[in-house]
Design a protein around this motif. Structure first.
Motif, PDB file in Angstrom:
ATOM      1  N   ALA A 191      -5.400   5.036   8.642  1.00 33.13           N
ATOM      2  CA  ALA A 191      -4.598   3.896   8.197  1.00 33.13           C
ATOM      3  C   ALA A 191      -3.177   3.927   8.738  1.00 33.13           C
ATOM      4  O   ALA A 191      -2.379   3.031   8.420  1.00 33.13           O
ATOM      5  N   ALA A 192      -2.864   4.952   9.565  1.00 33.55           N
ATOM      6  CA  ALA A 192      -1.511   5.120  10.102  1.00 33.55           C
ATOM      7  C   ALA A 192      -0.481   5.206   8.976  1.00 33.55           C
ATOM      8  O   ALA A 192       0.594   4.595   9.033  1.00 33.55           O
ATOM      9  N   LEU A 193      -0.840   5.971   7.934  1.00 33.14           N
ATOM     10  CA  LEU A 193       0.047   6.185   6.796  1.00 33.14           C
ATOM     11  C   LEU A 193       0.503   7.637   6.764  1.00 33.14           C
ATOM     12  O   LEU A 193      -0.201   8.529   7.250  1.00 33.14           O
ATOM     13  N   SER A 194       1.633   7.873   6.176  1.00 35.11           N
ATOM     14  CA  SER A 194       2.133   9.238   5.986  1.00 35.11           C
ATOM     15  C   SER A 194       1.928   9.664   4.543  1.00 35.11           C
ATOM     16  O   SER A 194       1.948   8.830   3.633  1.00 35.11           O
TER      17      SER A 194
ATOM     18  N   ASP B  77       3.305   5.734  -3.196  1.00 39.57           N
ATOM     19  CA  ASP B  77       4.530   6.353  -3.710  1.00 39.57           C
ATOM     20  C   ASP B  77       4.532   6.387  -5.237  1.00 39.57           C
ATOM     21  O   ASP B  77       5.064   7.325  -5.848  1.00 39.57           O
ATOM     22  N   GLN B  78       3.958   5.362  -5.850  1.00 40.20           N
ATOM     23  CA  GLN B  78       3.968   5.300  -7.312  1.00 40.20           C
ATOM     24  C   GLN B  78       3.029   6.320  -7.936  1.00 40.20           C
ATOM     25  O   GLN B  78       3.332   6.914  -8.977  1.00 40.20           O
ATOM     26  N   VAL B  79       1.862   6.550  -7.328  1.00 36.39           N
ATOM     27  CA  VAL B  79       0.895   7.464  -7.940  1.00 36.39           C
ATOM     28  C   VAL B  79       1.126   8.911  -7.526  1.00 36.39           C
ATOM     29  O   VAL B  79       0.676   9.840  -8.223  1.00 36.39           O
TER      30      VAL B  79
ATOM     31  N   MET C 223       0.826  -1.199   0.000  1.00 34.36           N
ATOM     32  CA  MET C 223       0.000   0.000   0.000  1.00 34.36           C
ATOM     33  C   MET C 223       0.866   1.257   0.000  1.00 34.36           C
ATOM     34  O   MET C 223       0.597   2.217  -0.726  1.00 34.36           O
ATOM     35  N   ILE C 224       1.916   1.239   0.798  1.00 34.53           N
ATOM     36  CA  ILE C 224       2.832   2.378   0.837  1.00 34.53           C
ATOM     37  C   ILE C 224       3.516   2.559  -0.518  1.00 34.53           C
ATOM     38  O   ILE C 224       3.630   3.674  -1.037  1.00 34.53           O
TER      39      ILE C 224
END
Length: 297
Positions: A251-254, A207-209, A202-203
């Motif tokens: 989602a605890a994402l940056s 990063d790709q988009v 998911m990370i």
């Protein structure tokens, strides 16, 4: 009553409304005044409708690549339905673009008989993250999350457009796009909160988009030329950032820290300058129509 096949049953039940064959749906533009508002440039309005229509058409094509290949059957159906929603939006917008342009081009002509440099979609819609080599489901979800959040913000504002056709298309579209956004958000939470591997994917997908995100908020000259009709892309950035921040927090994402993709000679997808993936996509999308000119189906 028995029937020889399922199609007989459907046609018997619905009379002439053969919904299984793609007809018999309610027309969201029924009764809508199609007259171009006074003082509105038909060229700019046509270009704007092409931009929004191409976004939907190209992403719809990308999502259909997951048919029969999604990680689970329910998701296979969900992505197909999202693709159909976007295709429906594309049909309405390309039809509007053609009729406003006044050169006799209909939705099929615009979808199948334009060359790559004539398409006005954002590059985010065209990149290849499908099920083939190099593709990735998490990247597909990341793109859908960003794209649907952005498009929903635009369509929400378009419901008050001075062009009654755009307003009607947007009113229908916001209901669909709200589902698209929420579906992508749920998958983002599921992947980020699943296994270590799914979180890593998911990370990586975000990063790709992310290099293609800034282009969504670059206001095009056609938007500048249509005050009260179009929605300047830069105006929705704060709303989109706020929604994505909520999803990332849950989602605890940056937020990815990657450099944006630079325009090519100052041009982007809105100007007809696309990624390498676009040519391959159009070759598949347009193959039948170009192989059999004038065919009807």
């Amino acid at each position: 009553m028995s029937f020889d096949n399922a199609y007989d049953a459907l046609t018997e039940a619905d009379g002439d409304q053969h919904w299984a064959f793609g007809t018999g749906f309610d027309d969201p533009l029924s009764g809508v005044d199609r007259t171009v508002p006074a003082s509105v440039s038909t060229q700019d309005l046509s270009t704007y409708c092409l931009m929004l229509g191409d976004d939907a058409l190209i992403l719809s094509q990308r999502l259909t690549e997951w048919c029969s290949r999604a990680p689970e059957l329910e998701e296979d159906v969900a992505l197909a339905n999202i693709a159909l929603d976007l295709l429906g939006q594309a049909r309405l917008l390309l039809t509007r673009a053609g009729e406003v342009e006044g050169n006799g081009r209909d939705e099929d002509t615009l979808a199948y008989l334009r060359d790559e440099h004539e398409f006005r979609n954002v590059r985010l819609a065209e990149i290849d993250c499908g099920p083939g080599p190099g593709g990735d489901f998490a990247t597909t979800i990341a793109r859908l999350l960003v794209f649907s959040t952005w498009r929903l913000a635009v369509f929400t504002r378009l419901t008050t457009s001075a062009d009654p056709v755009l307003a009607a298309i947007a009113e229908k579209g916001v209901k669909e796009l709200a589902y698209h956004r929420d579906h992508a958000a749920q998958w983002t939470l599921r992947l980020a909160g699943g296994t270590e591997y799914s979180r890593t994917r998911m990370i990586a997908g975000l990063d790709q988009v992310w290099p293609l995100v800034d282009e969504l908020f670059t206001t095009h000259e056609a938007e500048h030329a249509l005050p009260g009709v179009a929605v300047p892309s830069s105006e929705v950035r704060a709303d989109v950032d706020a929604v994505l921040a909520q999803v990332f927090k849950a989602a605890a994402l940056s937020t990815p820290e990657v450099a944006p993709m630079s325009p090519i000679a100052g041009k982007t997808g809105r100007d007809g300058v696309h990624t390498e993936a676009m040519g391959y996509l159009l070759a598949e999308l347009q193959h039948l129509a170009r192989s059999m000119p004038g065919a009807q189906w």
